[in-house]
Design an enzyme around this catalytic site. Structure first.
Site, mmCIF file in Angstrom:
data_model
loop_
_atom_site.group_PDB
_atom_site.id
_atom_site.type_symbol
_atom_site.label_atom_id
_atom_site.label_comp_id
_atom_site.label_asym_id
_atom_site.label_seq_id
_atom_site.Cartn_x
_atom_site.Cartn_y
_atom_site.Cartn_z
ATOM 1 N N CYS A 113 0.865 -1.265 -0.084
ATOM 2 C CA CYS A 113 -0.053 0.050 0.087
ATOM 3 C C CYS A 113 1.053 1.251 0.055
ATOM 4 O O CYS A 113 0.345 2.259 -0.289
ATOM 5 C CB CYS A 113 -0.861 0.074 1.214
ATOM 6 S SG CYS A 113 -2.149 -1.368 1.189
ATOM 7 N N HIS A 242 -3.294 7.142 2.589
ATOM 8 C CA HIS A 242 -3.647 5.724 2.114
ATOM 9 C C HIS A 242 -5.048 5.465 2.629
ATOM 10 O O HIS A 242 -5.394 5.469 3.755
ATOM 11 C CB HIS A 242 -2.600 4.673 2.524
ATOM 12 C CG HIS A 242 -3.087 3.388 1.975
ATOM 13 N ND1 HIS A 242 -3.646 3.173 0.923
ATOM 14 C CD2 HIS A 242 -3.161 2.150 2.715
ATOM 15 C CE1 HIS A 242 -4.102 1.744 0.744
ATOM 16 N NE2 HIS A 242 -3.868 1.322 2.001
ATOM 17 N N ASN A 272 -9.960 -0.099 -0.022
ATOM 18 C CA ASN A 272 -8.380 -0.208 -0.211
ATOM 19 C C ASN A 272 -8.022 -0.723 -1.387
ATOM 20 O O ASN A 272 -8.057 -1.775 -1.631
ATOM 21 C CB ASN A 272 -7.959 -0.542 1.072
ATOM 22 C CG ASN A 272 -6.379 -0.919 0.941
ATOM 23 O OD1 ASN A 272 -5.810 -0.316 0.142
ATOM 24 N ND2 ASN A 272 -5.820 -1.432 2.184
HETATM 25 N N1 COA Z 1 -18.102 -7.789 10.314
HETATM 26 C C1 COA Z 1 -18.779 -7.897 11.469
HETATM 27 N N2 COA Z 1 -17.761 -8.108 12.389
HETATM 28 C C2 COA Z 1 -16.687 -8.235 12.203
HETATM 29 C C3 COA Z 1 -16.115 -8.006 11.084
HETATM 30 C C4 COA Z 1 -16.677 -7.818 9.961
HETATM 31 N N3 COA Z 1 -16.331 -7.837 8.630
HETATM 32 N N4 COA Z 1 -14.617 -8.109 11.205
HETATM 33 C C5 COA Z 1 -14.599 -8.343 12.289
HETATM 34 N N5 COA Z 1 -15.659 -8.389 13.061
HETATM 35 C C6 COA Z 1 -15.719 -8.618 14.620
HETATM 36 C C7 COA Z 1 -14.587 -9.390 15.318
HETATM 37 O O1 COA Z 1 -14.614 -10.794 15.200
HETATM 38 C C8 COA Z 1 -14.736 -8.926 16.595
HETATM 39 O O2 COA Z 1 -15.702 -9.474 17.350
HETATM 40 P P1 COA Z 1 -15.589 -10.043 18.859
HETATM 41 O O3 COA Z 1 -15.316 -8.507 19.430
HETATM 42 O O4 COA Z 1 -16.555 -10.560 19.183
HETATM 43 O O5 COA Z 1 -14.443 -10.825 18.934
HETATM 44 C C9 COA Z 1 -15.142 -7.395 16.482
HETATM 45 O O6 COA Z 1 -15.684 -7.402 15.158
HETATM 46 C C10 COA Z 1 -14.105 -6.543 16.500
HETATM 47 O O7 COA Z 1 -12.919 -7.102 15.801
HETATM 48 P P2 COA Z 1 -11.636 -6.200 15.494
HETATM 49 O O8 COA Z 1 -10.692 -6.987 14.530
HETATM 50 O O9 COA Z 1 -11.266 -5.636 16.701
HETATM 51 O O10 COA Z 1 -12.122 -5.021 14.364
HETATM 52 P P3 COA Z 1 -11.310 -3.603 14.041
HETATM 53 O O11 COA Z 1 -12.400 -2.714 14.690
HETATM 54 O O12 COA Z 1 -10.166 -3.768 14.364
HETATM 55 O O13 COA Z 1 -11.689 -3.903 12.558
HETATM 56 C C11 COA Z 1 -10.450 -4.014 10.471
HETATM 57 C C12 COA Z 1 -11.316 -4.767 11.598
HETATM 58 C C13 COA Z 1 -9.839 -5.077 9.688
HETATM 59 C C14 COA Z 1 -11.336 -3.248 9.547
HETATM 60 C C15 COA Z 1 -9.642 -3.006 11.193
HETATM 61 O O14 COA Z 1 -8.627 -3.746 11.878
HETATM 62 C C16 COA Z 1 -8.528 -2.353 10.303
HETATM 63 O O15 COA Z 1 -9.143 -1.475 9.279
HETATM 64 N N6 COA Z 1 -7.260 -2.628 9.930
HETATM 65 C C17 COA Z 1 -6.184 -1.994 9.326
HETATM 66 C C18 COA Z 1 -6.650 -2.753 7.835
HETATM 67 C C19 COA Z 1 -5.524 -1.705 6.755
HETATM 68 O O16 COA Z 1 -5.463 -0.620 7.057
HETATM 69 N N7 COA Z 1 -4.787 -2.623 6.157
HETATM 70 C C20 COA Z 1 -4.258 -2.068 5.128
HETATM 71 C C21 COA Z 1 -2.925 -1.794 5.419
HETATM 72 S S1 COA Z 1 -1.967 -1.492 4.210
#
Ligand code: COA
Length: 324
Positions: A113, A242, A272
């Site tokens: 990215c 980004h 993304n």
């Molecule tokens: N839909 C519904 N629930 C979801 C989900 C989805 N798509 N993805 C995760 N969850 C759930 C998890 O299972 C967790 O449930 P729990 O509390 O019962 O265990 C809860 O939501 C929170 O999960 P978490 O992983 O903490 O979510 P988050 O708020 O961190 O969001 C991402 C997940 C992937 C969206 C986030 O971490 C993110 O954007 N990360 C960076 C991604 C990025 O920038 N990537 C590229 C960089 S180059």
């Protein structure tokens, strides 16, 4: 004689036609439109269909960037991609050939990215050193092909696309001048974002850890380029970070001290798009009339490697075509 600066004179973007909405994903994995909007800011994204390639999208974006600048060729062509058409050769010579450009230096940059920021910074170094007069920098990725459709953490985030910028030699006082850059990496984080080389491997991401590191790395590199160029955070008219997650964009702005009102937001419509995200967001900001030539802009990205960086530049004089 004043020093040579690289000046952006053209921008272009290209997106696959196929729109995939949050509702469509919610019928495939355990998620909901409400969760995706609230936790990421994404509403829909584009998926390349069979036969739609990274090089094809890159070529379409590059054609638009060249037309936007009113030129036909460049001395150097860099494709930032981590989803090349083939393991080898690189995608850039093929894109150059598609554009009718032969004999110029053409190579790929693999920084996931952060790829566009890496390619733009190094192209600007090549121009300001006098090594070349002009460069075409393209960010293009088709990560949806490497995503596990049942992995709700990654399937909801990624979309495909390409964006491009044409640069040529000029001076620092011209709108579009690249004024400062900073690039970084830390290979101890290589497993945070990866596609391992084994049969059937999908894209893997440690979402929470990536989130935290992305905010701190991007805001640090914004501070670094601001110090290099002599601007305060208040001087910044536009932050083009980004486009991974709206919560990351807003957190980077607040940690860097830039008003969240100055954050360009394009991810709602494309998700993304990896290396394509910054030039696509710039194209979108220009289309929506958000920016004026000479505005002070900071670009910043974070990606696999891990890699990150930032660029300070002024907003160019460009006309663009809507890729949507
Ligand atoms: N839909 C519904 N629930 C979801 C989900 C989805 N798509 N993805 C995760 N969850 C759930 C998890 O299972 C967790 O449930 P729990 O509390 O019962 O265990 C809860 O939501 C929170 O999960 P978490 O992983 O903490 O979510 P988050 O708020 O961190 O969001 C991402 C997940 C992937 C969206 C986030 O971490 C993110 O954007 N990360 C960076 C991604 C990025 O920038 N990537 C590229 C960089 S180059």
């Amino acid at each position: 004689m004043s020093a040579v600066s690289a000046v952006v004179r053209g921008l272009g973007g290209a997106l696959p036609e196929r729109v995939v909405t949050n509702q469509q994903l919610a019928s495939l994995v355990d998620t909901s439109d409400e969760w995706i909007r609230r936790r990421t800011g994404i509403v829909e994204r584009r998926h390349a269909k069979a036969g739609e390639t990274t090089s094809g999208l890159a070529t379409a974006a590059a054609q638009r960037a060249l037309a936007s600048a009113g030129v036909r060729s460049a001395d150097l062509l860099i494709v930032a991609t981590s989803t090349p058409d083939k393991v080898c050769p690189a995608t850039a010579p093929k894109v150059a050939a598609n554009l009718g450009i032969r004999g110029v230096a053409a190579y790929d940059v693999s920084a996931v990215c952060s790829g566009f920021v890496y390619a733009l910074a190094t192209a600007s170094w090549a121009i300001s050193s006098g090594a070349v007069e002009s460069a075409l920098v393209i960010g293009a990725d088709t990560f949806t092909r490497l995503i596990d459709p049942t992995d709700r953490a990654t399937a909801i985030i990624f979309g495909d696309g390409a964006g491009a910028a044409y640069l040529s030699a000029g001076t620092a006082d011209e709108p579009g001048a690249v004024l400062a850059s900073t690039l970084h990496s830390d290979g101890t984080g290589e497993t945070l974002i990866q596609v391992p080389r084994r049969d059937g491997a999908f894209f893997e991401m440690q979402g929470k850890e990536v989130f935290t590191q992305a905010v701190s790395a991007m805001s640090d590199s914004v501070h670094t380029v601001l110090a290099k160029v002599g601007w305060t955070a208040d001087d910044v008219d536009s932050l083009v970070a980004h486009q991974a997650n709206l919560r990351i964009l807003n957190a980077v702005a607040s940690v860097a001290g830039v008003s969240t009102a100055k954050v360009e937001i394009h991810l709602d419509r494309v998700g993304n798009t990896s290396a394509a995200s910054i030039p696509l967001a710039m194209t979108d900001a220009e289309l929506r009339g958000h920016r004026a030539p000479g505005d002070k802009v900071v670009l910043t990205a974070f990606g696999g490697g891990i890699t990150w960086g930032a660029i300070a530049m002024t907003w160019p004089v460009v006309t663009v075509i809507d890729p949507h």
